[in-house]
Structure formats: structure tokens, C-alpha cells
Design an enzyme around this catalytic site. Sequence first.
Site, PDB file in Angstrom:
ATOM      1  N   HIS A  63       0.836  -1.208   0.000  1.00 42.48           N
ATOM      2  CA  HIS A  63       0.000   0.000   0.000  1.00 42.48           C
ATOM      3  C   HIS A  63       0.870   1.256   0.000  1.00 42.48           C
ATOM      4  CE1 HIS A  63      -2.787   2.948   2.022  1.00 42.48           C
ATOM      5  NE2 HIS A  63      -3.547   2.515   1.032  1.00 42.48           N
ATOM      6  N   ASP A 105      -6.116   1.798  -2.031  1.00 42.67           N
ATOM      7  CA  ASP A 105      -6.845   1.472  -0.807  1.00 42.67           C
ATOM      8  C   ASP A 105      -7.670   0.201  -0.972  1.00 42.67           C
ATOM      9  OD1 ASP A 105      -5.733   3.772   0.211  1.00 42.67           O
ATOM     10  OD2 ASP A 105      -7.618   4.877   0.361  1.00 42.67           O
TER      11      ASP A 105
END
Length: 137
Positions: A63, A105
Site C-alpha cells: 500500500h 486502498d
Amino acid sequence: MRILWIVAVCLIGVEGNLYQFGKMIRYKTGKSALLSYSDYGCYCGWGGQGKPKDATDRCCFVHDCCYGRVNGCDPKLTIYSYSFENGDIVCGGDDSCKRAVCECDRVAAICFGENLNTYDKKYKNYPSSQCTETEQC
């Protein structure tokens, strides 16, 4: 003055992308992003260094790398369009930067859900001093 700054940062998070990311995490894991993932391993939380400790921490590493590739907006503050449909997270909108942040996300939330069995409480509040090896995106 420091307390006002902390409150301001928290309010920005409530209105911006971090709140949306938290909702995605809750949707895919049933866990609170703040309580479960905000300070986990070497990468879950603000910043990151070292080598991911497990598959859950690797979700955060990937991420962070994804956010690092986003150009044209601040990933932590960008508000984007998304929806929950039939168990999936669907990113929408025409803005390429917002969509890229949403995809970062979305992929991380799915990763957390797929790796719930690797979550280990010993990595909660893990000291950054133990995150010494390096890994590149």
C-alpha cells in the site's frame, strides 16, 4: 498548541481518504482500521521502514509503495468515489489521481481480508527500532 495540531490532523483524516480507507478495511475485515492496523508491524501506520513482518504487514508495505506511485494529488487527503457492491469495493469517478488512490486502498483492504489469519497481536505497537532490514518497492 500541539493538541490543536493533533485535533486538526484527526479532522482531516475524518474528512479525507484515511476515513474512506478505514471504511474499506472494516468492510473487508470486520476490524477497526484505527485499532487493528494503525500501528502494526513495520509498515502499518504513518511511514514505514524495514522488512514486513508477515503477510498483513506486507499488505501495508505494498500500500505504501502504491501511494508512492500516485502523482498529482496527496493520497492521504484525497477524497474519491467508491461503493460497496455485492461484497466488492468498486472505485469510480473520472479523475485519474483519485481513482489511483482508491485502487491503492481497495487492493490493501482486500489484502487485509485475505490475510486475516496472519494477523498476530505481537506485531501490534511493534517498535520501529526492530524494523532494520531494508526492502525496496
